[in-house]
Design an enzyme around this catalytic site. Structure first.
Site, short mmCIF file in Angstrom:
data_model
loop_
_atom_site.label_atom_id
_atom_site.label_comp_id
_atom_site.label_asym_id
_atom_site.label_seq_id
_atom_site.Cartn_x
_atom_site.Cartn_y
_atom_site.Cartn_z
N GLU A 141 0.75 -1.38 -0.13
CA GLU A 141 0.16 0.50 0.07
C GLU A 141 0.70 1.38 0.28
OE1 GLU A 141 -3.10 1.92 2.45
OE2 GLU A 141 -2.45 0.61 3.47
N ASP A 176 -5.83 2.94 -1.65
CA ASP A 176 -6.35 3.92 -0.37
C ASP A 176 -6.73 5.02 -1.05
OD1 ASP A 176 -6.81 5.14 1.57
OD2 ASP A 176 -6.00 4.07 2.70
N GLN A 202 -9.50 1.35 -1.11
CA GLN A 202 -10.02 1.55 0.65
C GLN A 202 -10.66 3.21 0.73
OE1 GLN A 202 -6.46 1.26 3.06
NE2 GLN A 202 -7.36 -0.95 3.62
N GLU A 238 -12.07 2.31 5.08
CA GLU A 238 -11.03 3.10 6.45
C GLU A 238 -10.89 4.34 6.76
OE1 GLU A 238 -6.59 1.35 7.59
OE2 GLU A 238 -6.61 2.10 5.35
#
Length: 259
Positions: A141, A176, A202, A238
């Site tokens: 990530e 993300d 995310q 998240e």
């Protein structure tokens, strides 16, 4: 879209098993965990089965958090410790039915980024073999340097290049949107360009990291883009709730009915 509740942030006032119960009560069909290892896997597995929830992902341990460590995968000289954290995460994933393990890169040290990336590639190759034997996927990530200065993996393109250097097919990008927007922006084109490598998505508001129906990112457009491209994975919630988690879930209705 299929939304999973990231229990590192959501329902944070509860213990971990209670968070799983709360996520199910709020209509989630899947959850994600950060570092669940203090709770025996058998307890987590039982809670997941009782609530008919899937576990999407969990993280490798960050190292010595008291020293500010935030992962070991790209930290030279820590390969043995990293392998231990990977094996721990994979064992936990198998016991709980988790789909993937996020290998946390860590912070760039005095040896510099080039050494960190070389270390990252070598460690991921070892982790890939372990994950393949366990039947679990791996994720890496990109994380923004405003929240985590010095993190070794910061852009989508860097993540794609590192995966390419490993030659491993069971490693994907955790995309993300919060981190990518802060570091790079241009979310739509980056999703389009890297959709084949995206293993998980995310979301959170930017810049607040609160509920995703606020802030500068048009997540309705992002959801529509993912659908258009045939993304079949989960979208992880998240974010850090602005109040009680239960009071801030109206975004799910908008994101599933207005695209």
């Amino acid at each position: 879209m299929k939304f999973s509740a990231n229990l590192g942030f959501l329902f944070a006032e509860l213990d971990l098993v209670a968070r799983i119960n709360a996520a199910a009560a709020c209509g989630f069909e899947a959850v994600e965990l950060h570092w669940p290892y203090a709770v025996p896997a058998v307890e987590i597995s039982a809670a997941l089965r009782a609530n008919r929830l899937r576990l999407i992902a969990l993280n490798t341990l960050p190292g010595n958090s008291a020293l500010g460590e935030f992962g070991l995968a790209a930290v030279p000289g820590r390969a043995a410790e990293f392998r231990e954290t990977v094996q721990q995460a994979l064992d936990y994933a198998v016991a709980t039915g988790a789909v993937a393990v996020h290998c946390m890169a860590g912070l760039v040290g005095a040896q510099g980024l080039a050494a960190a990336e070389h270390c990252f590639v070598e460690n991921l190759q070892v982790a890939s073999d372990l994950a393949a034997a366990a039947g679990v996927g791996l994720l890496i990530e990109p994380i923004n340097t405003r929240d985590k200065p010095g993190y070794a993996l910061t852009t989508v393109e860097q993540a794609a290049a590192i995966i390419g250097r490993t030659g491993c097919r069971n490693i994907k990008i955790m995309f993300d949107c919060y981190h990518v927007q802060i570091m790079q922006g241009d979310l739509t084109r980056r999703i389009e360009q890297h959709i084949e490598l995206i293993g998980h998505v995310q979301i959170a508001a930017v810049p607040s990291r609160a509920e995703p129906d606020a802030g500068e990112v048009n997540y309705l457009h992002i959801m529509a883009t993912l659908q258009r491209l045939g993304y079949a994975g989960w979208v992880g919630a998240e974010y850090k709730p602005g109040g009680r988690t239960e009071d801030g879930l109206s975004w799910r209705v908008a994101f599933t009915t207005r695209i």
